[in-house]
Design an enzyme around this catalytic site. Structure first.
Site, PDB file in Angstrom:
ATOM      1  N   LYS A 175     -30.563  -2.532  17.843  1.00 34.04           N
ATOM      2  CA  LYS A 175     -31.426  -2.712  16.735  1.00 34.04           C
ATOM      3  C   LYS A 175     -32.433  -1.931  16.394  1.00 34.04           C
ATOM      4  CE  LYS A 175     -30.923  -7.817  18.177  1.00 34.04           C
ATOM      5  NZ  LYS A 175     -31.823  -8.903  19.054  1.00 34.04           N
ATOM      6  N   GLN A 204     -36.858 -10.621  21.878  1.00 31.72           N
ATOM      7  CA  GLN A 204     -35.403 -11.012  22.569  1.00 31.72           C
ATOM      8  C   GLN A 204     -35.455 -11.859  23.685  1.00 31.72           C
ATOM      9  OE1 GLN A 204     -32.868  -8.920  21.291  1.00 31.72           O
ATOM     10  NE2 GLN A 204     -31.499  -9.872  22.716  1.00 31.72           N
ATOM     11  N   ASP A 214     -35.345 -13.850  12.877  1.00 30.29           N
ATOM     12  CA  ASP A 214     -34.340 -14.555  13.974  1.00 30.29           C
ATOM     13  C   ASP A 214     -33.835 -15.776  13.607  1.00 30.29           C
ATOM     14  OD1 ASP A 214     -33.078 -12.780  15.962  1.00 30.29           O
ATOM     15  OD2 ASP A 214     -34.960 -13.076  17.306  1.00 30.29           O
TER      16      ASP A 214
HETATM   17  N1  GUN Z   1     -30.451 -13.188  22.449  1.00 28.55           N
HETATM   18  C1  GUN Z   1     -29.160 -13.349  22.358  1.00 28.55           C
HETATM   19  N2  GUN Z   1     -29.218 -13.354  20.930  1.00 28.55           N
HETATM   20  C2  GUN Z   1     -30.240 -13.001  20.531  1.00 28.55           C
HETATM   21  C3  GUN Z   1     -30.739 -12.966  19.459  1.00 28.55           C
HETATM   22  O1  GUN Z   1     -30.050 -13.126  17.939  1.00 28.55           O
HETATM   23  N3  GUN Z   1     -32.144 -12.594  19.028  1.00 28.55           N
HETATM   24  C4  GUN Z   1     -33.018 -12.737  20.153  1.00 28.55           C
HETATM   25  N4  GUN Z   1     -34.045 -12.369  19.892  1.00 28.55           N
HETATM   26  N5  GUN Z   1     -32.492 -12.724  21.310  1.00 28.55           N
HETATM   27  C5  GUN Z   1     -31.171 -13.019  21.414  1.00 28.55           C
END
Ligand code: GUN
Length: 298
Positions: free
Chosen positions: A57, A101, A124
């Protein structure tokens, strides 16, 4: 077997195209003296998968010209400390959007953290306000994996109206929003949606009846050829890390679909890797751009 050619839904190629589109828009914003979009990410602990996702990211932010900030905590961080960081980011006018995350360590309530995020910065799309707005079709941040899958279907002009879509999995971040979006009055959407999960009876019959199957169970190679109708569209969200002696990293990403036997039967299928994964990251970038431009919330 019917005479048809299987087409790959190439998430790697489509995401590269989208990356270019976003980078061009950032360039225009810069030239016009506007604010550079800024994404912050909170990473707790050192889980291999989470480390990789967050690193990707941050790298993609750089590639499209965003500003990014990575904030790390050890596994032992308290919920209060994390809530204070969320509050700080909520109130930082330079941060347009941020993510925490997941998963978080067991002593921290993920729900409490998610609800503490200002929904206007929740790129998100996990906050109940965004989830609720999505479910009634209002402008909102749509979580990145379902948003990426919709974009992939759209860019390949996959017909969805009136089709039977089976979603395997009912997680809050993929299965549930995916089902909601595939039934929405829109394109892609207008599907008849069936959601199956670990407790579903006659799951195989449901799948055999599906025109589109979106598999998000996290069970490697769950979907077999005898569960798939000829000509179906298959979207594989699985990314389980399986130990491997042939890769540099020591693992191999494995999807939820037994690709080799399912692919010949379908019209379109996503590979793993290179299907849904890159679409997820680029969708987060798009959400960040929308946040930076205040396009969804003023
Ligand atoms: N863990 C697995 N997928 C995601 C996501 O799309 N965003 C976040 N913040 N954590 C995750």
């Amino acid at each position: 077997m019917e005479d048809h050619k299987t087409q790959l839904l190439d998430g790697k190629a489509i995401s590269a195209q989208m990356k270019q589109e976003i980078a061009e828009e950032v360039k225009r914003i810069k030239e016009a003296g506007g604010k550079i979009p800024h994404l912050a990410a909170i990473l707790v602990g050192h889980d291999g998968g989470s480390e990789t996702y967050v690193a990707n990211k941050v790298r993609t932010c750089e590639e499209v010209g965003f500003k990014s900030t990575l904030i790390r905590f050890e596994d032992e961080v308290s919920e209060e400390e994390l809530l204070r960081e969320v509050d700080k980011l909520n109130n930082d006018p330079d941060v347009d959007g941020f993510i925490v995350q997941l998963p978080l360590p067991n002593h921290i309530s993920e729900q409490r953290i998610i609800e503490a995020i200002d929904y206007r910065k929740d790129v998100d799309g996990f906050h109940p306000i965004n989830v609720g707005r999505m479910s009634i079709g209002l402008p909102c941040f749509v979580s990145a994996t379902p948003a990426g899958i919709l974009e992939l279907l759209k860019r390949y002009n996959i017909p969805t109206c009136g089709k039977h879509c089976v979603v395997l999995g009912r997680s809050n971040i993929v299965g549930k929003p995916m089902a909601t979006l595939m039934m929405q009055k829109n394109y892609p959407g207008d599907c008849t949606v069936t959601v199956c999960h670990s407790r579903s009876a006659n799951l195989k019959e449901m799948c055999l009846n599906a025109d589109i199957i979106i598999v998000a169970l996290g069970v490697p190679e769950f979907l077999k050829a005898d569960m798939v109708k000829e000509g179906a569209v298959i979207v594989d969200v699985g990314t389980t890390r399986m130990p491997s002696s042939v890769t540099k990293t020591g693992y191999k990403l494995t999807g939820d679909v037994r690709f080799d036997e399912v692919a010949p039967k379908c019209s379109y299928i996503t590979p793993v890797p290179g299907g849904v994964g890159p679409m997820t990251i680029i969708s987060l970038m798009r959400n960040t751009l929308l946040a930076g431009k205040k396009e969804i919330y003023k």
